[in-house]
Design a protein around this motif. Structure first.
Motif, PDB file in Angstrom:
ATOM      1  N   SER A 202     -52.736   0.227  21.846  1.00  0.00           N
ATOM      2  CA  SER A 202     -53.411  -0.536  20.882  1.00  0.00           C
ATOM      3  C   SER A 202     -54.067  -1.702  21.229  1.00  0.00           C
ATOM      4  O   SER A 202     -55.422  -2.047  20.457  1.00  0.00           O
ATOM      5  CB  SER A 202     -52.393  -0.847  19.531  1.00  0.00           C
ATOM      6  N   PRO A 203     -53.969  -2.458  21.983  1.00  0.00           N
ATOM      7  CA  PRO A 203     -54.711  -3.639  22.125  1.00  0.00           C
ATOM      8  C   PRO A 203     -55.927  -3.305  23.065  1.00  0.00           C
ATOM      9  O   PRO A 203     -56.962  -3.997  22.927  1.00  0.00           O
ATOM     10  CB  PRO A 203     -53.919  -4.667  23.037  1.00  0.00           C
ATOM     11  N   TYR A 204     -55.839  -2.290  23.850  1.00  0.00           N
ATOM     12  CA  TYR A 204     -56.966  -1.683  24.552  1.00  0.00           C
ATOM     13  C   TYR A 204     -58.235  -1.127  23.658  1.00  0.00           C
ATOM     14  O   TYR A 204     -59.200  -1.187  23.605  1.00  0.00           O
ATOM     15  CB  TYR A 204     -56.538  -0.847  25.705  1.00  0.00           C
ATOM     16  N   ILE A 205     -57.422  -0.488  22.515  1.00  0.00           N
ATOM     17  CA  ILE A 205     -58.352   0.328  21.616  1.00  0.00           C
ATOM     18  C   ILE A 205     -58.984  -1.039  20.740  1.00  0.00           C
ATOM     19  O   ILE A 205     -60.217  -1.116  20.518  1.00  0.00           O
ATOM     20  CB  ILE A 205     -57.380   1.292  20.698  1.00  0.00           C
ATOM     21  N   ALA A 206     -58.377  -2.010  20.314  1.00  0.00           N
ATOM     22  CA  ALA A 206     -58.782  -3.193  19.718  1.00  0.00           C
ATOM     23  C   ALA A 206     -59.931  -3.723  20.212  1.00  0.00           C
ATOM     24  O   ALA A 206     -60.964  -4.197  19.841  1.00  0.00           O
ATOM     25  CB  ALA A 206     -57.484  -3.957  19.138  1.00  0.00           C
ATOM     26  N   LEU A 207     -59.718  -4.043  21.556  1.00  0.00           N
ATOM     27  CA  LEU A 207     -60.622  -4.769  22.489  1.00  0.00           C
ATOM     28  C   LEU A 207     -61.934  -3.997  22.470  1.00  0.00           C
ATOM     29  O   LEU A 207     -63.146  -4.445  22.499  1.00  0.00           O
ATOM     30  CB  LEU A 207     -60.180  -4.876  23.900  1.00  0.00           C
ATOM     31  N   ASP A 208     -61.663  -2.574  22.713  1.00  0.00           N
ATOM     32  CA  ASP A 208     -62.997  -1.854  22.800  1.00  0.00           C
ATOM     33  C   ASP A 208     -63.542  -1.761  21.552  1.00  0.00           C
ATOM     34  O   ASP A 208     -65.098  -1.903  21.633  1.00  0.00           O
ATOM     35  CB  ASP A 208     -62.778  -0.361  23.033  1.00  0.00           C
ATOM     36  N   ARG A 209     -63.160  -1.643  20.490  1.00  0.00           N
ATOM     37  CA  ARG A 209     -63.783  -1.651  19.223  1.00  0.00           C
ATOM     38  C   ARG A 209     -64.434  -2.913  18.848  1.00  0.00           C
ATOM     39  O   ARG A 209     -65.386  -3.221  18.410  1.00  0.00           O
ATOM     40  CB  ARG A 209     -62.856  -1.520  18.016  1.00  0.00           C
ATOM     41  N   LEU A 210     -63.920  -4.153  19.205  1.00  0.00           N
ATOM     42  CA  LEU A 210     -64.159  -5.603  18.889  1.00  0.00           C
ATOM     43  C   LEU A 210     -65.390  -5.853  19.896  1.00  0.00           C
ATOM     44  O   LEU A 210     -66.638  -6.246  19.339  1.00  0.00           O
ATOM     45  CB  LEU A 210     -63.273  -6.574  19.221  1.00  0.00           C
ATOM     46  N   LYS A 211     -65.500  -5.252  21.022  1.00  0.00           N
ATOM     47  CA  LYS A 211     -66.478  -5.424  22.123  1.00  0.00           C
ATOM     48  C   LYS A 211     -67.661  -4.655  21.434  1.00  0.00           C
ATOM     49  O   LYS A 211     -69.096  -5.049  21.552  1.00  0.00           O
ATOM     50  CB  LYS A 211     -66.080  -4.839  23.465  1.00  0.00           C
TER      51      LYS A 211
END
Length: 198
Positions: free
Chosen positions: A27-36
């Motif tokens: 989930s944090p990797y997904i959040a990082l990708d979406r935020l970037k």
């Protein structure tokens, strides 16, 4: 229930549990990708979902103030005007922090361009529709600008169950800095701080 049916049910339950745990871990990797992605296209609504701006603003204020304090401490020994410079620098912290606590600032942070604490500093302009930056599109007199730095080396990982850290470094001799995400629920993460000391 037959033995085969029980085996199928147990297998399905195990697969669902493993998939759920995998999703929680990722989930944090997904959040990082979406935020970037959202920050790069300046999608303010999505950026707002993934950034705790009051916490980020407070973190930036503290980090930039520490940068200025270190600079003043270094300059004090040889420059009697360092105290005046420190007062001017302290007055500039607010505008600098406000400029980086925006979707443009978040995009800069996630692309390896953190605040350096320089007077009048602002995040770089967003790219134009053709992929060039607004500043690159304008004619420039004088020497040609230096080639842009390659993207930073990035490492990401859990610091604890509720803290996820992305560390950026352009090269072996360059300073490192980190973007810090905190868990907000089981699978939701928000950017809450920047550590300019790595």
């Amino acid at each position: 229930m037959t033995r085969t049916t029980k085996a199928i049910v147990v297998t399905l339950v195990v697969l669902v549990v493993v998939a759920a745990l995998g999703f929680v871990y990722a989930s944090p990797y997904i959040a990082l990708d979406r935020l970037k992605r959202a920050a790069d296209v300046r999608d303010a609504q999505t950026v707002n979902e993934y950034v705790d701006f009051p916490a980020l603003r407070e973190s930036l204020k503290q980090q930039v103030a520490e940068l200025l304090t270190r600079r003043v401490d270094i300059q004090k020994s040889g420059n009697p005007l360092a105290v005046i410079g420190a007062m001017i620098g302290a007055a500039l912290v607010g505008p600098l922090v406000d400029s980086y606590a925006t979707p443009d600032g978040v995009a800069a942070i996630l692309n390896g361009i953190p605040p350096r604490g320089n007077p009048g500093e602002r995040p770089p302009a967003p790219p134009a529709a053709d992929g060039t930056s607004a500043s690159a599109a304008a004619p420039v007199s004088g020497p040609a600008p230096a080639a842009p730095k390659p993207p930073p080396e990035t490492t990401a990982g859990y610091r604890s169950f509720d803290t996820f850290v992305v560390t950026y470094q352009h090269g072996a001799g360059d300073a490192r800095y980190s973007a810090i995400f905190h868990r907000n629920g089981l699978v939701t993460w928000k950017l809450v701080a920047v550590d300019l000391n790595g």
